[in-house]
Design an enzyme around this catalytic site. Structure first.
Site, mmCIF file in Angstrom:
data_model
loop_
_atom_site.group_PDB
_atom_site.id
_atom_site.type_symbol
_atom_site.label_atom_id
_atom_site.label_comp_id
_atom_site.label_asym_id
_atom_site.label_seq_id
_atom_site.Cartn_x
_atom_site.Cartn_y
_atom_site.Cartn_z
ATOM 1 C CE1 TYR A 119 -4.283 1.008 -0.240
ATOM 2 C CE2 TYR A 119 -4.448 -1.229 0.599
ATOM 3 C CZ TYR A 119 -5.022 -0.144 -0.036
ATOM 4 O OH TYR A 119 -6.316 -0.196 -0.459
ATOM 5 C CD GLU A 141 -4.853 5.364 0.730
ATOM 6 O OE1 GLU A 141 -4.784 6.119 1.698
ATOM 7 O OE2 GLU A 141 -5.864 4.684 0.469
ATOM 8 C CE LYS A 197 -6.246 2.292 -26.266
ATOM 9 N NZ LYS A 197 -6.361 2.766 -24.889
ATOM 10 C CG ASP A 229 -6.887 10.235 -24.608
ATOM 11 O OD1 ASP A 229 -5.874 9.507 -24.660
ATOM 12 O OD2 ASP A 229 -8.008 9.818 -24.257
ATOM 13 N NE ARG A 280 -6.288 -3.396 -19.845
ATOM 14 C CZ ARG A 280 -6.334 -3.605 -21.162
ATOM 15 N NH1 ARG A 280 -5.596 -4.533 -21.728
ATOM 16 N NH2 ARG A 280 -7.120 -2.896 -21.917
ATOM 17 C CB THR A 319 -3.799 3.894 -22.397
ATOM 18 O OG1 THR A 319 -3.645 3.961 -23.814
ATOM 19 C CG2 THR A 319 -5.215 4.263 -22.033
HETATM 20 C C1 LIG Z 1 -8.247 7.691 -26.871
HETATM 21 C C2 LIG Z 1 -8.536 6.806 -25.686
HETATM 22 N N1 LIG Z 1 -8.572 7.329 -24.459
HETATM 23 C C3 LIG Z 1 -8.842 6.586 -23.378
HETATM 24 C C4 LIG Z 1 -9.088 5.240 -23.482
HETATM 25 C C5 LIG Z 1 -9.488 4.474 -22.251
HETATM 26 O O1 LIG Z 1 -8.535 3.643 -21.778
HETATM 27 P P1 LIG Z 1 -8.899 2.462 -20.752
HETATM 28 O O2 LIG Z 1 -9.583 1.404 -21.532
HETATM 29 O O3 LIG Z 1 -7.545 2.086 -20.243
HETATM 30 O O4 LIG Z 1 -9.764 3.046 -19.681
HETATM 31 C C6 LIG Z 1 -9.058 4.625 -24.738
HETATM 32 C C7 LIG Z 1 -9.315 3.179 -24.867
HETATM 33 O O5 LIG Z 1 -9.471 2.609 -25.875
HETATM 34 C C8 LIG Z 1 -8.784 5.438 -25.885
HETATM 35 O O6 LIG Z 1 -8.787 4.927 -27.121
#
Ligand SMILES: Cc1ncc(COP(=O)(O)O)c(C=O)c1O
Length: 420
Positions: free
Chosen positions: A46, A48, A237, A208, A243, A234
């Site tokens: 843990y 936090e 990918k 993003d 993850r 993320t």
């Molecule tokens: C552009 C984008 N942002 C956020 C996410 C969300 O990610 P997660 O599935 O890890 O919550 C995705 C997932 O496919 C995505 O394509």
């Protein structure tokens, strides 16, 4: 493993992954080292809080792990720690985006002293059916329940972003934040123009880069860091990590980084997943190698081959191709008609010869060992559960060493299966 039931299922999934051709654009195969970090004793701890400011004892090693991950994340994207902050604790992409909005976009519906209701902050994000992600303010996501989404889309002819239209909408709506970086957009995004729009509308510019992070790291896709205020990604990918997610924040007088850290913990999360953070650190080091750069180059080359080969066989590709790892195929159209279809009664007769819905296409391919996902295409007249297209990606199979000739064969196979 003593638990035979789970062991068997893991073995079966391992076998399945080996057996199929994986064209899911958001998936990849991590290294043994990433798996080792994920399955380590770090999961017992843990922690936090943040490095040096924990709510639990025994965190001197965890602090080093988190700091290492921070250092590697900044280094990978050539960021100066005096100019950029990164939070490495988000459990995944969706909570990372929610944390950014929680920190930066006001929530309304609260009665003020003078009897008026406070204004709900606006998130300007691409509409789901145009390629945006659920967490960019779609109604079904918490981001669309707590805030108002101002959806933007694509130009119907080019199927790419129309920056003039976007600017007009942003000037009218003055959103708190404008999100770019998508789930199903194959093309390069003009970050500079996004910055100009954000400046004109006095909005925060958020990117993003979940889908393209590995391509940015590998130098084959323009980096958003010269322009954005906040960048989320993320790590699982194209970046080929576990993850998890990262939130990069530009340091300036607004101190957005402090707000975002507070929104991640204690705002939305408790103890960080330290095993996951260590695995991210491993992946970030891997992504900084020349081998990874070669990989990123190959991912895009493979996608372009897949585009050429499918197009040659008459398939219509959204926006006419790709600049990344991602391809959207209009299976319902089949290349005979280039105008968006108006499918009123959803009959095959209205579509191109040999047309097939996205669901049918994805099911049929899966039966032949090719895994893809059904996907809406821009201005889709069909429903999301059975849309007009499929989304393909080359990141996972490129990790397995597949090159141009393999993707030529894959395109041929896809065409044969879909035309059967
Ligand atoms: C552009 C984008 N942002 C956020 C996410 C969300 O990610 P997660 O599935 O890890 O919550 C995705 C997932 O496919 C995505 O394509």
């Amino acid at each position: 493993m003593k638990d035979i039931q789970v062991k068997k299922l893991i073995e079966a999934e391992k076998k399945r992954q080996k057996k199929v051709i994986n064209l899911i654009a958001s998936e990849n195969y991590v290294s043994k080292d990433v798996l080792e970090a994920l399955g380590s004793e770090l999961t017992n701890k843990y922690a936090e809080g943040y490095a040096g400011k924990r709510y639990y004892g025994g965190n001197e090693i965890v602090d080093k792990i988190e700091q290492l991950c921070v250092d590697r994340a900044l280094k990978l994207f050539n960021l100066d720690p005096n100019e950029w902050h990164v939070n490495v604790q988000p459990l995944s992409g969706s909570p990372a985006n929610l944390a950014v909005f929680t920190a930066l976009v006001p929530r309304g519906g609260v009665m003020q002293k003078d009897g008026t209701t406070s204004i709900t902050g606006k998130i300007m994000g691409m509409a789901l059916d145009q390629g945006g992600h659920l967490t960019h303010g779609q109604k079904v996501s918490a981001t669309g329940k707590f805030w108002q989404q101002i959806p933007y889309g694509l130009d119907q002819t080019t199927e790419t972003i129309n920056y003039d239209q976007l600017r007009e909408l942003a000037m009218k709506e003055k959103p708190t934040i404008i999100v770019s970086g998508y789930t199903a957009y194959p093309r390069i995004i003009d970050w500079k123009r996004m910055r100009e729009v954000a400046d004109a509308a006095e909005s925060i510019m958020m990117v993003d880069m979940s889908h393209i992070a590995g391509l940015v790291a590998g130098g084959v896709y323009p980096s958003p860091f010269d322009y954005a205020d906040v960048v989320t990604t993320t790590t699982h990918k194209t970046l080929r990590g576990p993850r998890a997610a990262l939130i990069f924040v530009k340091r300036d007088a607004r101190e957005l980084n402090k707000k975002i850290d507070k929104a991640v913990f204690p705002g939305l999360q408790g103890g960080p997943h330290v095993n996951q953070i260590a695995a991210v650190a491993v992946a970030l080091k891997e992504a900084a190698t020349p081998a990874f750069r070669k990989y990123a180059i190959q991912v895009v080359k493979n996608a372009k081959v897949l585009v050429d080969e499918l197009e040659k066989r008459g398939w219509r590709l959204i926006s006419g191709g790709t600049d990344s790892h991602l391809i959207l195929v209009d299976t319902w159209n089949d290349g005979k008609k280039r105008e968006p279809l108006v499918v009123t009664s959803a009959t095959k007769a209205e579509a191109g010869a040999g047309a097939i819905t996205g669901k049918e296409a994805s099911d049929r391919l899966e039966k032949h060992g090719i895994i893809v996902n059904k996907n809406a295409i821009p201005f889709d007249k069909r429903l999301p559960a059975d849309p007009s297209g499929i989304r393909l990606g080359t990141a996972a199979e490129t990790t397995r060493g597949r090159k141009e000739k393999d993707f030529k064969a894959i395109a041929k196979k896809i065409d044969e299966i879909l035309r059967k």
